[in-house]
Motif scaffolding. Structure first.
Motif, PDB file in Angstrom:
ATOM      1  N   LEU A 111      62.966  25.061  27.769  1.00  0.00           N
ATOM      2  CA  LEU A 111      63.313  25.064  26.352  1.00  0.00           C
ATOM      3  C   LEU A 111      62.276  24.263  25.558  1.00  0.00           C
ATOM      4  CD1 LEU A 111      65.236  25.477  23.923  1.00  0.00           C
ATOM      5  CD2 LEU A 111      66.402  23.375  24.634  1.00  0.00           C
ATOM      6  N   ASN A 112      61.837  23.147  26.146  1.00  0.00           N
ATOM      7  CA  ASN A 112      60.903  22.269  25.444  1.00  0.00           C
ATOM      8  C   ASN A 112      59.568  22.967  25.198  1.00  0.00           C
ATOM      9  OD1 ASN A 112      63.056  20.700  26.078  1.00  0.00           O
ATOM     10  ND2 ASN A 112      61.958  19.263  27.399  1.00  0.00           N
ATOM     11  N   GLU A 113      59.171  23.792  26.179  1.00  0.00           N
ATOM     12  CA  GLU A 113      57.931  24.561  26.003  1.00  0.00           C
ATOM     13  C   GLU A 113      58.091  25.552  24.856  1.00  0.00           C
ATOM     14  OE1 GLU A 113      55.076  23.965  27.752  1.00  0.00           O
ATOM     15  OE2 GLU A 113      56.326  22.259  28.310  1.00  0.00           O
ATOM     16  N   LYS A 114      59.245  26.190  24.828  1.00  0.00           N
ATOM     17  CA  LYS A 114      59.502  27.187  23.780  1.00  0.00           C
ATOM     18  C   LYS A 114      59.481  26.521  22.400  1.00  0.00           C
ATOM     19  CE  LYS A 114      62.995  30.664  22.516  1.00  0.00           C
ATOM     20  NZ  LYS A 114      64.379  31.099  22.763  1.00  0.00           N
ATOM     21  N   MET A 115      60.091  25.345  22.308  1.00  0.00           N
ATOM     22  CA  MET A 115      60.160  24.665  21.009  1.00  0.00           C
ATOM     23  C   MET A 115      58.770  24.241  20.526  1.00  0.00           C
ATOM     24  SD  MET A 115      63.285  24.779  20.058  1.00  0.00           S
ATOM     25  CE  MET A 115      63.107  26.415  20.753  1.00  0.00           C
ATOM     26  N   ALA A 116      57.944  23.753  21.460  1.00  0.00           N
ATOM     27  CA  ALA A 116      56.610  23.295  21.056  1.00  0.00           C
ATOM     28  C   ALA A 116      55.751  24.452  20.572  1.00  0.00           C
ATOM     29  CB  ALA A 116      55.930  22.585  22.227  1.00  0.00           C
ATOM     30  N   GLY A 122      53.368  24.548  16.600  1.00  0.00           N
ATOM     31  CA  GLY A 122      52.158  24.873  17.357  1.00  0.00           C
ATOM     32  C   GLY A 122      51.003  25.318  16.474  1.00  0.00           C
ATOM     33  N   ASP A 123      51.318  25.947  15.354  1.00  0.00           N
ATOM     34  CA  ASP A 123      50.272  26.469  14.470  1.00  0.00           C
ATOM     35  C   ASP A 123      50.195  25.643  13.181  1.00  0.00           C
ATOM     36  OD1 ASP A 123      48.230  28.248  13.685  1.00  0.00           O
ATOM     37  OD2 ASP A 123      49.641  29.540  12.630  1.00  0.00           O
ATOM     38  N   LEU A 124      50.397  24.342  13.340  1.00  0.00           N
ATOM     39  CA  LEU A 124      50.386  23.463  12.167  1.00  0.00           C
ATOM     40  C   LEU A 124      49.119  22.610  12.194  1.00  0.00           C
ATOM     41  CD1 LEU A 124      52.257  22.814   9.780  1.00  0.00           C
ATOM     42  CD2 LEU A 124      53.223  20.956  11.157  1.00  0.00           C
ATOM     43  N   HIS A 125      48.375  22.662  11.088  1.00  0.00           N
ATOM     44  CA  HIS A 125      47.111  21.915  11.032  1.00  0.00           C
ATOM     45  C   HIS A 125      47.380  20.450  10.673  1.00  0.00           C
ATOM     46  CE1 HIS A 125      43.126  20.636   9.686  1.00  0.00           C
ATOM     47  NE2 HIS A 125      42.632  21.690  10.322  1.00  0.00           N
ATOM     48  N   PRO A 126      46.706  19.517  11.365  1.00  0.00           N
ATOM     49  CA  PRO A 126      46.998  18.090  11.131  1.00  0.00           C
ATOM     50  C   PRO A 126      46.655  17.609   9.722  1.00  0.00           C
ATOM     51  CG  PRO A 126      45.074  18.354  12.554  1.00  0.00           C
ATOM     52  CD  PRO A 126      45.708  19.706  12.430  1.00  0.00           C
ATOM     53  N   MET A 127      45.725  18.286   9.070  1.00  0.00           N
ATOM     54  CA  MET A 127      45.338  17.853   7.724  1.00  0.00           C
ATOM     55  C   MET A 127      45.889  18.799   6.654  1.00  0.00           C
ATOM     56  SD  MET A 127      43.507  15.003   7.688  1.00  0.00           S
ATOM     57  CE  MET A 127      44.581  14.262   8.898  1.00  0.00           C
TER      58      MET A 127
END
Lengths: 527, 121, 447
Positions: A111-116, A122-127
């Protein structure tokens, strides 16, 4: 009758001398002798399709690379097969008990893999603008809240990328705190002999001298020796609790008191927090800083060596020096404090680009929500129960290093029971491979001769523990019965026989290079 | 040849001391895979680190048994660290020191004393 | 509790075998004062469905990069990762294995690391590479520390084009070690400024190309000057795809090359986990940090791989280790290797050319927007522009048009006095429609 002419034998023939059998190709049944990608003639292959650009890179002139890089490619089916074949040469927690003491190989919930992998994480840019990452910031804030509550500590730095990086964070905070108090002359860090190698390495990395503290016969910090070595020169002590012998430091509160009385800080190596999570708060023990390996206690996968994550909880005394960035609640939402000013004026600085191991934060938070506080407490109890069960079951045939009293989450044996057998700890470990188990941690901690450190974790069933103890008991009996070759030649049944580490170190070959005599279609990159 | 409790040996010719590790030490270390020898010209005091000898799983400091200046290092060990295992007390020497105080040499154990010392370990 | 196999009956039976009456008997060493009898003020356990719901709700409050026109770079890049990569890294044997301490049952991980090291060495044009660091920024700091060990000097010169986070991380670590760090004034295209700072005390010069403003520089002359002074040249690259188009660091004289490998095989992940690339000249290998995988043979003479030269590392050398790193970025190294193998030389060159081409298209279109000035003279897939007003305000304003315009330089370094500078990146995922939407929105907001 309608006579079938496709009959063939459906019972095996006599077994023959199967143990000495070898294949003609180097394969072992389904295990292929897999070449390196550099040996597959893929110099002009690719497994991707791109539309070709309209323009060349002529605007960059001689900044452009002209010589071949030396990278082979494979089509997708070839690549899939290559890596799947390689995967089958690995042991994994999903295959069997993986009793590496201190490493905490527990089940990794999928489940944790799926959530990440949700696009929002997962497709969120840090800046990306913070107004577009509020869910991520809130998750970090909630994770911080859980970590602070479970440890009873007022602050947490999330950005350290692994346990050793967390140690670095803690010692840098300690160094900054001493400097702020005019105590920058303190140059010594006290570390027990049984400590993880990362402790002295980290202390030296930030410029401290390391002095070892002795251990008592029952595997704990020697208080008298600690007291003798605490001086106005000491900046901190680093103590693992539960310690690397798998024992709880009974005098932990006194250790903290003595340390603070000497003007030093107490760094706790939290690698073994999984043994006490939900039952003991390090904040109640007098700890000033402690890293938490999310890849151990909170089960983010080890991935063949990483990535990990090593958030550090901090006491009131050290909190002002925490590294940037951190998350604060701001009105309706959340924001990152990224600069060394205002509320972060005393920070010791930045440890990483961006904000830390978000992918691990998501997994760990999912793990926490799944377990809840009741489940986490059960995690600690079952981990300790499983380790004591192994200790009890194996004590008749092996020698526990500290037989008196319970252990915590790992059972430590020495090699005195192997004396005179001609079998070493290493041989015994390699023979375990033939029985289908990953060896335990060997020769660590350094304070126990021929140490064998077994950590089962809470995600093992009683049946698997019994299977493991049965295998080790049979092996121990074989060693004592003089079946030496079973051990000294082991492993026999693994994908490879024992590897020559001496040759690897004497004549290091760290990259593939074409054989000098062979004709290679692609020259390797220039020096 | 003289010996230390840290298992170094010393041979003195004139004022030049040749230093290595004993056969006992070489066996204890296991297969030597790398030796870091000192730079020529470096001065060391007795007890200072002189060289580092590595096996696969351990790195051990070799201490200078006598104070002096490094006049030669056995650079051949770079390509052939196994020499330390094969001939520890001859070809496997690490460095030669020009020494000032012969008294330090005289204070070391002789072969008999060293053998007796090994018996106590 | 679905993750805990023991039943109450198992627990009772096991306590009996141990000879303990209750579980508390196993915690007797914990001081009474530190025993937490009651539960914490946090929720109790939850089913998979509830957890998924809670996490999905948080994820839904973020805008993924793929949700629309998106131009952020600055050390993390949105690239397409082939589906094969994620499939393979989720295989149990890779995902749920540990550091390959027992090589006989870890050849999968070890062979991949050997392939990874070879790929990184080839890309950077250097002879040896390690099995990965945490990320590019920590690799940069470690490289500076390594240069100190190699040269036994204490001074490091950082170029003004180095990513401000990388400079900050290096300053944090190296300062604690007692190093003297000089960071040149931030400038868009002035890597040559480091030349005047190199002296006989200099351990290393750190130059990034493409730099944080996207500017590509030939560092050969800097290498010559560093070497003439007995210093090392460290070349930093935060966009690994650029290795496919540009001269390699090794080709230009770098002694150590470090980089962020996220672009190949690893997602954006809001900043981590990423993967630090670390390569160097072979003669410095014993001063390298991190794990190294090497080739050897087994007892039957078959080729295999092991972790080697471990005496550099913390678990053996302890306080004399080259670094304290233990856990690295193994699974990201696997992802990198799979993606790079799918690309191959041909695919990487095409990918790099496509990135460069898209960025040039973006430049052409943005240059035509009144009030916008292109600041980076030579770039790969990212460049700096000057916008009217504060870049941060422009980014916020364009969000209303569904466009994420880029990274305001002030977010990375508010003290640089570059509030009107915006970093914009384009990759193979950027479409012409995205570029058109950006230009239209920018025109609308800056008019």
């Amino acid at each position: 009758m309608a006579m079938s002419n496709i009959g063939r034998p459906t019972q095996p023939q006599a077994a023959g001398t199967s143990s000495a059998h070898t294949s003609l190709t180097g394969a072992r049944g389904l295990l292929q002798d897999e070449a390196l990608i550099f040996e597959m003639d893929g110099w002009d292959k690719t497994g991707v399709d791109f539309e070709l650009p309209d323009e060349d890179a002529s605007d960059l002139g001689d900044l452009v690379r002209t010589a071949p890089i030396g990278l082979p490619g494979l089509s997708e089916p070839e690549a899939m097969r290559h890596f799947v074949r390689l995967s089958q040469k690995n042991h994994a927690i999903d295959l069997a008990l993986y009793p590496l003491g201190s490493c905490t190989m527990k089940h990794n919930p999928r489940l944790n893999e799926k959530m990440a992998r949700l696009a929002g994480f997962g497709d969120l840019h840090p800046m990306a603008p913070q107004s577009t990452t509020q869910g991520a910031l809130e998750l970090m804030d909630r994770l911080a809240h859980w970590l602070k509550t479970l440890t009873g500590m007022p602050a947490v730095a999330l950005s350290p990328k692994a346990g050793a990086h967390g140690e670095l964070c803690g010692l840098l905070a300690i160094k900054a705190a001493h400097e702020a108090k005019g105590q920058g002359h303190r140059r010594t860090v006290l570390v027990p002999t049984s400590a993880h190698g990362t402790n002295p390495a980290t202390a030296a990395f930030v410029g401290y001298d390391v002095t070892e503290i002795a251990q008592t016969a029952d595997g704990r910090v020697d208080l008298a020796d600690l007291e003798a070595k605490l001086s106005p020169e000491v900046a901190a002590i680093m103590v693992t609790n539960p310690n690397t012998c798998g024992l709880f430091e009974r005098d932990i509160i006194e250790i903290a008191r003595l340390t603070h009385a000497a003007g030093a800080y107490f760094y706790c190596d939290g690698a073994n927090f999984n043994a006490i999570v939900g039952r003991v708060r390090p904040g109640d023990l007098g700890v000033d800083a402690m890293h938490i390996n999310l890849h151990k206690t909170f089960s983010t996968p080890h991935g063949g060596g990483g990535p990990g994550a090593g958030p550090v909880v901090l006491s009131e005394a050290l909190a002002p020096y925490a590294p940037t960035p951190w998350v604060v609640s701001a009105g309706e939402g959340f924001k990152l404090v990224e600069e060394a000013e205002d509320e972060a004026a005393d920070t010791f600085g930045r440890m990483v680009a961006f904000h830390g191991q978000m992918g691990m934060f998501v997994r760990a938070y999912a793990y926490m929500l799944s377990h809840g506080t009741d489940g986490l407490r059960q995690v600690a109890e079952d981990a300790v129960l499983n380790a004591n069960y192994i200790k009890a079951k194996l004590s008749p045939v092996m020698t526990p290093a500290f037989p008196d009293g319970p252990c915590m989450h790992e059972a430590l044996f020495d090699d005195s029971w192997l004396e005179g057998t001609g079998v070493t700890t290493l041989d015994f470990a390699k023979a375990m491979i033939d029985e289908g188990f990953h060896p335990m941690t060997m020769y660590f901690p350094l304070v126990v001769h021929g140490a064998m450190l077994i950590e089962p974790t809470e995600t093992e069933s009683k049946q698997e523990l019994d299977r493991f103890c049965h295998a080790l008991t049979l092996l121990a009996q074989a060693a004592k019965a003089g079946d030496v070759e079973r051990f000294t030649g082991a492993p026999y049944l693994a994908p490879m026989r024992r590897l020559d580490e001496t040759q690897a170190a004497r004549k290091p070959r760290l990259t593939w290079r074409p054989e000098p005599t062979a004709v290679s279609p692609a020259p390797m990159a220039a020096e | 040849m003289r010996f230390t409790k840290d298992h170094e040996w010393v041979v003195l010719e004139g004022d030049v001391a040749t230093i290595g590790i004993t056969a006992y030490a070489a066996e204890q270390l296991g297969d030597v895979v790398f030796v870091e020898t000192p730079d020529v010209g470096k001065t060391v005091k007795a007890g200072d680190g002189l060289a580092v000898v590595e096996s696969v799983k351990a790195a051990s400091d070799v201490y200078a048994p006598i104070s002096g200046e490094v006049v030669e290092a056995n650079t051949e060990l770079g390509d052939a660290p196994e020499t330390v295992n094969a001939t520890p007390e001859s070809g496997g020497w690490f460095a030669k020191l020009k020494i000032a105080d012969k008294g330090q040499y005289d204070a070391l154990m002789d072969r008999d004393a060293y053998e007796t010392y090994l018996g106590t370990l | 509790m679905r993750y805990l196999p023991l039943t109450p009956a198992d627990r009772a039976e096991m306590l009996g075998v141990i000879g303990a009456a209750t579980i508390d008997d196993l915690f007797v060493d914990v001081p009474d004062a530190a025993r937490k009898a009651d539960l914490f003020d946090l929720p109790l356990h939850a089913g998979e469905m509830e957890v998924e719901r809670a996490l999905s709700a948080l994820a839904a409050r973020n805008r993924p990069a793929g949700a629309g026109p998106f131009f952020c770079g600055a050390g993390a890049y949105k690239h397409h990762v082939p589906a094969t990569v994620d499939h393979i890294i989720q295989r149990s044997e890779f995902l749920t294995s540990y550091t390959p301490y027992q090589p006989e049952i870890a050849q999968g991980t070890l062979q991949v690391l050997f392939e990874f090291q070879t790929q990184v060495a080839a890309l950077t044009g250097l002879e040896v590479a390690n099995a990965s660091m945490y990320d590019g920024s920590t690799a940069c700091a470690e490289a500076v520390m390594m240069a100190q060990r190699v040269t036994r000097r204490k001074k490091a010169v950082l170029s003004g084009g180095l990513h401000p986070h990388y400079a900050a991380v290096t300053q944090t670590i190296a300062h604690a070690e007692g190093m003297d760090i000089t960071r040149q004034a931030v400038a868009i295209d002035a890597e040559a400024d480091v030349l005047s700072a190199i002296d006989a005390e200099t351990a290393c010069v750190v130059v990034q190309t493409p730099n944080v403003f996207g500017v590509v520089t030939d560092v050969s002359k800097i290498a010559q000057a560093a070497h003439a002074a007995g210093a090392l040249l460290i070349v930093v690259t935060t966009e690994a795809v650029s290795y496919g188009l540009l001269k390699s660091p090794g080709e230009m004289g770098a002694d150590i090359a470090v980089g962020e490998g996220q672009s190949i095989g690893v997602g954006l992940n809001y900043g981590g986990p990423y993967i630090g690339l670390f390569a160097a000249r072979e003669k410095f290998v014993r001063q390298m940090p991190g794990r190294l995988c090497g080739e050897t043979v087994d007892a039957e003479g078959a080729r295999g791989f092991v972790l080697t030269l471990s005496t550099r590392e913390q678990h053996i050398r302890r306080e004399k280790a080259t670094s304290n790193i233990c856990t690295n970025s193994g699974l990201c190294a696997l992802a990198f290797t799979i993606h790079m193998t799918l690309l191959g030389e041909r695919g990487l060159r095409e990918l790099a050319a496509l990135n460069h081409s898209r960025a040039r298209e973006l430049r052409e279109v943005l240059a035509a927007v009144p009030g916008v000035e292109i600041l980076s003279p030579r770039f790969f897939n990212e460049f700096a522009i000057r916008v009217p007003g504060k870049a941060a305000d422009v980014v916020e304003a364009l969000l209303a048009d569904g466009v994420v315009a880029g990274v305001p330089f002030s977010r990375l370094d508010p003290k640089a006095g570059m509030d009107d500078v915006l970093l914009v990146a384009a990759t193979e995922t950027t479409t012409r429609d995205d570029i058109a939407a950006f230009a239209k929105a920018l025109k609308g907001r800056t008019a």
